[in-house]
Design an enzyme around this catalytic site. Structure first.
Site, PDB file in Angstrom:
ATOM      1  N   GLU A  15       3.735   3.185 -17.579  1.00  0.00           N
ATOM      2  CA  GLU A  15       3.577   2.713 -18.963  1.00  0.00           C
ATOM      3  C   GLU A  15       4.736   3.274 -19.805  1.00  0.00           C
ATOM      4  O   GLU A  15       5.033   4.469 -19.716  1.00  0.00           O
ATOM      5  CB  GLU A  15       2.230   3.228 -19.504  1.00  0.00           C
ATOM      6  CG  GLU A  15       1.783   2.560 -20.753  1.00  0.00           C
ATOM      7  CD  GLU A  15       0.365   3.018 -21.129  1.00  0.00           C
ATOM      8  OE1 GLU A  15       0.105   4.235 -21.159  1.00  0.00           O
ATOM      9  OE2 GLU A  15      -0.474   2.148 -21.407  1.00  0.00           O
TER      10      GLU A  15
ATOM     11  N   THR B 166      -1.036  10.110 -12.860  1.00  0.00           N
ATOM     12  CA  THR B 166      -1.224  11.002 -11.711  1.00  0.00           C
ATOM     13  C   THR B 166      -1.525  10.177 -10.461  1.00  0.00           C
ATOM     14  O   THR B 166      -0.970  10.419  -9.384  1.00  0.00           O
ATOM     15  CB  THR B 166      -2.407  11.971 -12.008  1.00  0.00           C
ATOM     16  OG1 THR B 166      -2.141  12.610 -13.258  1.00  0.00           O
ATOM     17  CG2 THR B 166      -2.587  12.992 -10.916  1.00  0.00           C
TER      18      THR B 166
ATOM     19  N   ASN C 235      -9.196   4.628 -19.054  1.00  0.00           N
ATOM     20  CA  ASN C 235      -9.179   5.278 -20.377  1.00  0.00           C
ATOM     21  C   ASN C 235      -7.978   6.223 -20.529  1.00  0.00           C
ATOM     22  O   ASN C 235      -7.321   6.570 -19.540  1.00  0.00           O
ATOM     23  CB  ASN C 235     -10.498   6.068 -20.550  1.00  0.00           C
ATOM     24  CG  ASN C 235     -10.927   6.138 -21.998  1.00  0.00           C
ATOM     25  OD1 ASN C 235     -10.115   5.975 -22.917  1.00  0.00           O
ATOM     26  ND2 ASN C 235     -12.203   6.375 -22.225  1.00  0.00           N
ATOM     27  N   ILE C 236      -7.748   6.650 -21.751  1.00  0.00           N
ATOM     28  CA  ILE C 236      -6.659   7.589 -22.022  1.00  0.00           C
ATOM     29  C   ILE C 236      -6.915   8.886 -21.246  1.00  0.00           C
ATOM     30  O   ILE C 236      -8.036   9.413 -21.277  1.00  0.00           O
ATOM     31  CB  ILE C 236      -6.566   7.882 -23.539  1.00  0.00           C
ATOM     32  CG1 ILE C 236      -6.304   6.583 -24.317  1.00  0.00           C
ATOM     33  CG2 ILE C 236      -5.467   8.909 -23.824  1.00  0.00           C
ATOM     34  CD1 ILE C 236      -6.318   6.755 -25.829  1.00  0.00           C
TER      35      ILE C 236
ATOM     36  N   ASP D 223     -11.911  16.168  -9.676  1.00  0.00           N
ATOM     37  CA  ASP D 223     -10.518  16.593  -9.818  1.00  0.00           C
ATOM     38  C   ASP D 223      -9.844  16.591  -8.455  1.00  0.00           C
ATOM     39  O   ASP D 223      -9.965  17.546  -7.693  1.00  0.00           O
ATOM     40  CB  ASP D 223     -10.454  18.005 -10.437  1.00  0.00           C
ATOM     41  CG  ASP D 223     -10.848  17.987 -11.899  1.00  0.00           C
ATOM     42  OD1 ASP D 223     -11.172  16.903 -12.410  1.00  0.00           O
ATOM     43  OD2 ASP D 223     -10.816  19.059 -12.527  1.00  0.00           O
TER      44      ASP D 223
ATOM     45  N   HIS E 182      -6.926  17.108 -23.406  1.00  0.00           N
ATOM     46  CA  HIS E 182      -6.631  18.414 -24.012  1.00  0.00           C
ATOM     47  C   HIS E 182      -5.739  19.229 -23.084  1.00  0.00           C
ATOM     48  O   HIS E 182      -4.817  19.904 -23.535  1.00  0.00           O
ATOM     49  CB  HIS E 182      -7.936  19.170 -24.310  1.00  0.00           C
ATOM     50  CG  HIS E 182      -8.648  18.596 -25.502  1.00  0.00           C
ATOM     51  ND1 HIS E 182     -10.023  18.661 -25.656  1.00  0.00           N
ATOM     52  CD2 HIS E 182      -8.193  17.923 -26.590  1.00  0.00           C
ATOM     53  CE1 HIS E 182     -10.367  18.049 -26.794  1.00  0.00           C
ATOM     54  NE2 HIS E 182      -9.267  17.605 -27.376  1.00  0.00           N
TER      55      HIS E 182
ATOM     56  N   GLU F 222      -1.642  12.998 -29.629  1.00  0.00           N
ATOM     57  CA  GLU F 222      -3.062  12.718 -29.347  1.00  0.00           C
ATOM     58  C   GLU F 222      -3.995  13.831 -29.814  1.00  0.00           C
ATOM     59  O   GLU F 222      -5.202  13.784 -29.537  1.00  0.00           O
ATOM     60  CB  GLU F 222      -3.238  12.506 -27.828  1.00  0.00           C
ATOM     61  CG  GLU F 222      -2.470  11.292 -27.316  1.00  0.00           C
ATOM     62  CD  GLU F 222      -2.447  11.203 -25.793  1.00  0.00           C
ATOM     63  OE1 GLU F 222      -2.756  12.214 -25.134  1.00  0.00           O
ATOM     64  OE2 GLU F 222      -2.113  10.124 -25.272  1.00  0.00           O
TER      65      GLU F 222
ATOM     66  N   ARG G 233      -1.345  -0.061 -16.550  1.00  0.00           N
ATOM     67  CA  ARG G 233      -1.867  -0.963 -17.583  1.00  0.00           C
ATOM     68  C   ARG G 233      -1.086  -2.284 -17.581  1.00  0.00           C
ATOM     69  O   ARG G 233      -0.140  -2.464 -16.835  1.00  0.00           O
ATOM     70  CB  ARG G 233      -1.888  -0.321 -18.977  1.00  0.00           C
ATOM     71  CG  ARG G 233      -2.860   0.847 -19.078  1.00  0.00           C
ATOM     72  CD  ARG G 233      -3.427   0.982 -20.485  1.00  0.00           C
ATOM     73  NE  ARG G 233      -4.398   2.076 -20.597  1.00  0.00           N
ATOM     74  CZ  ARG G 233      -4.119   3.257 -21.135  1.00  0.00           C
ATOM     75  NH1 ARG G 233      -2.926   3.514 -21.609  1.00  0.00           N
ATOM     76  NH2 ARG G 233      -5.059   4.176 -21.214  1.00  0.00           N
TER      77      ARG G 233
HETATM   78  N1  LIG Z   1      -8.124  13.628 -10.707  1.00  0.00           N
HETATM   79  C1  LIG Z   1      -7.633  14.559 -11.497  1.00  0.00           C
HETATM   80  N2  LIG Z   1      -8.061  15.799 -11.355  1.00  0.00           N
HETATM   81  C2  LIG Z   1      -7.627  16.764 -12.189  1.00  0.00           C
HETATM   82  N3  LIG Z   1      -6.747  16.589 -13.173  1.00  0.00           N
HETATM   83  C3  LIG Z   1      -6.281  15.371 -13.330  1.00  0.00           C
HETATM   84  C4  LIG Z   1      -6.680  14.287 -12.505  1.00  0.00           C
HETATM   85  N4  LIG Z   1      -6.034  13.191 -12.892  1.00  0.00           N
HETATM   86  C5  LIG Z   1      -5.260  13.569 -13.922  1.00  0.00           C
HETATM   87  N5  LIG Z   1      -5.405  14.876 -14.177  1.00  0.00           N
HETATM   88  C6  LIG Z   1      -4.739  15.618 -15.254  1.00  0.00           C
HETATM   89  O1  LIG Z   1      -5.179  15.016 -16.472  1.00  0.00           O
HETATM   90  C7  LIG Z   1      -4.121  14.878 -17.401  1.00  0.00           C
HETATM   91  C8  LIG Z   1      -3.947  13.401 -17.759  1.00  0.00           C
HETATM   92  O2  LIG Z   1      -3.515  12.686 -16.608  1.00  0.00           O
HETATM   93  P1  LIG Z   1      -2.514  11.456 -16.694  1.00  0.00           P
HETATM   94  O3  LIG Z   1      -1.346  11.802 -17.560  1.00  0.00           O
HETATM   95  O4  LIG Z   1      -2.248  11.038 -15.295  1.00  0.00           O
HETATM   96  O5  LIG Z   1      -3.439  10.416 -17.455  1.00  0.00           O
HETATM   97  P2  LIG Z   1      -3.171   8.899 -17.855  1.00  0.00           P
HETATM   98  O6  LIG Z   1      -4.381   8.148 -17.521  1.00  0.00           O
HETATM   99  O7  LIG Z   1      -1.891   8.430 -17.239  1.00  0.00           O
HETATM  100  O8  LIG Z   1      -3.002   9.002 -19.421  1.00  0.00           O
HETATM  101  P3  LIG Z   1      -2.591   7.887 -20.512  1.00  0.00           P
HETATM  102  O9  LIG Z   1      -3.768   7.032 -20.738  1.00  0.00           O
HETATM  103  O10 LIG Z   1      -2.261   8.677 -21.719  1.00  0.00           O
HETATM  104  O11 LIG Z   1      -1.397   7.161 -19.984  1.00  0.00           O
HETATM  105  C9  LIG Z   1      -2.896  15.491 -16.730  1.00  0.00           C
HETATM  106  O12 LIG Z   1      -2.774  16.818 -17.198  1.00  0.00           O
HETATM  107  C10 LIG Z   1      -3.223  15.474 -15.249  1.00  0.00           C
HETATM  108  O13 LIG Z   1      -2.597  16.527 -14.574  1.00  0.00           O
HETATM  109  N1  LIG Z   2      -3.129   1.655 -30.004  1.00  0.00           N
HETATM  110  C1  LIG Z   2      -2.766   1.573 -28.737  1.00  0.00           C
HETATM  111  N2  LIG Z   2      -2.619   0.370 -28.178  1.00  0.00           N
HETATM  112  C2  LIG Z   2      -2.254   0.208 -26.885  1.00  0.00           C
HETATM  113  O1  LIG Z   2      -2.096  -0.909 -26.392  1.00  0.00           O
HETATM  114  C3  LIG Z   2      -2.029   1.390 -26.147  1.00  0.00           C
HETATM  115  N3  LIG Z   2      -1.666   1.616 -24.869  1.00  0.00           N
HETATM  116  C4  LIG Z   2      -1.611   2.933 -24.715  1.00  0.00           C
HETATM  117  N4  LIG Z   2      -1.916   3.552 -25.870  1.00  0.00           N
HETATM  118  C5  LIG Z   2      -1.896   4.993 -26.100  1.00  0.00           C
HETATM  119  C6  LIG Z   2      -2.943   5.751 -25.372  1.00  0.00           C
HETATM  120  C7  LIG Z   2      -2.261   7.054 -25.080  1.00  0.00           C
HETATM  121  O2  LIG Z   2      -2.376   7.904 -26.207  1.00  0.00           O
HETATM  122  C8  LIG Z   2      -0.809   6.685 -24.915  1.00  0.00           C
HETATM  123  C9  LIG Z   2      -0.361   6.533 -23.473  1.00  0.00           C
HETATM  124  O3  LIG Z   2      -1.194   5.678 -22.780  1.00  0.00           O
HETATM  125  O4  LIG Z   2      -0.648   5.457 -25.593  1.00  0.00           O
HETATM  126  C10 LIG Z   2      -2.189   2.613 -26.771  1.00  0.00           C
HETATM  127  N5  LIG Z   2      -2.564   2.716 -28.059  1.00  0.00           N
END
Ligand SMILES: Nc1ncnc2c1ncn2[C@@H]1O[C@H](COP(=O)(O)OP(=O)(O)OP(=O)(O)O)[C@@H](O)[C@H]1O
Ligand SMILES: Nc1nc(=O)c2ncn([C@H]3C[C@H](O)[C@@H](CO)O3)c2[nH]1
Length: 269
Positions: free
Chosen positions: A62, A45, A38-39, A247, A196, A203, A134
């Site tokens: 990504e 990380t 999920n987002i 975390d 957040h 976002e 992804r």
């Molecule tokens: N296991 C964890 N424990 C605590 N904080 C975390 C953990 N994993 C990620 N975070 C924090 O959560 C936030 C989102 O993490 P990250 O950017 O890695 O998410 P993502 O899955 O790559 O997001 P997106 O879907 O947007 O690409 C960041 O601020 C990161 O520091």
């Molecule tokens: N609409 C839409 N389609 C996608 O395939 C897709 N892949 C990622 N995202 C959004 C999620 C995070 O905000 C941000 C980084 O992951 O981009 C998407 N949004």
């Protein structure tokens, strides 16, 4: 639809023994996995942690920055400096107008990433592994599907997108196939908290409900397997679920355990 042999059978047919990790390099190939989730669940990380632990592996993040600043691809005649806008912001602000454009662009950028050749460094590694953040599969079976179900993609847009997706993946077949998925799983509430904390401006308006919908899409595709998928190799690809509610950022023991699990999973492929 041209039938595709499951990747592990194709490897076996080519003489590589799928259960033997050391043979993965035959034919200049690598084990190819995608991190899904999920987002803001923590994929970037997690990818950084993998990169620190296994510096010899090849990681593909990504391409969010490209979506935030869409530019024409440069040719010898044109420079790529013109910025056509922030497509990520546009899709969040006006999803019905921009979802089709977004999904076409995100799918193309993921396809390009999955088609990138192995780096010289990876080719010299005995057990090469490529990790994508992804994939062309989550593009369709998570995001595009969800946007269609929400009514942001019309029937005709969804049909054209799927037609294009199937065509491209059949054409590139072997070159886009993945051997498995690492599914980072956390509650939508935890993802919202992290979203957040990260504070990406585009976002700001995301509600818990959207993360709940995306969570359900992930569970249906990767865990319950109720999502209809259209590629034989995808149906058979192993999924490794990692619970990342905890975390782990400041917990080296937990990090070590997660990395050990990933390595063990790859050895089972
Ligand atoms: N296991 C964890 N424990 C605590 N904080 C975390 C953990 N994993 C990620 N975070 C924090 O959560 C936030 C989102 O993490 P990250 O950017 O890695 O998410 P993502 O899955 O790559 O997001 P997106 O879907 O947007 O690409 C960041 O601020 C990161 O520091
Ligand atoms: N609409 C839409 N389609 C996608 O395939 C897709 N892949 C990622 N995202 C959004 C999620 C995070 O905000 C941000 C980084 O992951 O981009 C998407 N949004």
């Amino acid at each position: 639809m041209r039938p595709l042999l499951p990747l592990r059978l194709r490897r076996a047919a080519a003489g590589a023994l799928p259960r033997c990790f050391g043979k993965a390099r035959r034919g200049g190939s690598a084990w190819r996995l995608s991190i899904e989730g999920n987002i803001a669940v923590g994929k970037s990380t997690f990818l950084r942690l993998l990169g620190k632990t296994f510096p010899e592996w090849q990681m593909a993040t990504e391409p969010v920055a490209k979506w935030q600043k869409v530019q024409a691809s440069s040719t010898r005649e044109t420079s790529s400096s013109q910025n056509f806008g922030n497509l990520l912001q546009m899709v969040y602000q006006e999803p019905s107008r921009w979802s089709y454009t977004f999904q076409t662009y995100s799918c193309m950028s993921r396809l390009k990433a999955q088609l990138e050749p192995l780096s010289e460094k990876l080719l010299k590694t005995p057990d090469p592994v490529q990790i994508f953040e992804r994939s062309v599969y989550s593009d369709r079976y998570i995001f595009a599907k969800n946007l269609f179900e929400l009514g942001h993609l019309t029937e005709i847009e969804w049909t054209i997108y799927q037609d294009l997706h199937t065509f491209l993946l059949q054409e590139f077949g072997d070159r886009t196939a993945l051997h498995g998925f690492l599914y980072l799983q956390a509650t939508p509430e935890k993802c919202l908290e992290r979203l957040h904390r990260r504070g990406r401006p585009e976002e700001k308006a995301i509600q818990l409900e959207y993360l709940e919908q995306l969570h359900t899409q992930h569970e249906n595709w990767l865990v319950k397997k109720t999502t209809e998928v259209h590629f034989e190799n995808l149906r058979n690809a192993p999924v490794f679920v990692l619970n990342v509610n905890h975390d782990f950022e400041d917990d080296p023991a937990e990090q070590e355990e997660l990395m050990r699990k990933v390595k063990a999973f790859i050895k089972t492929l």
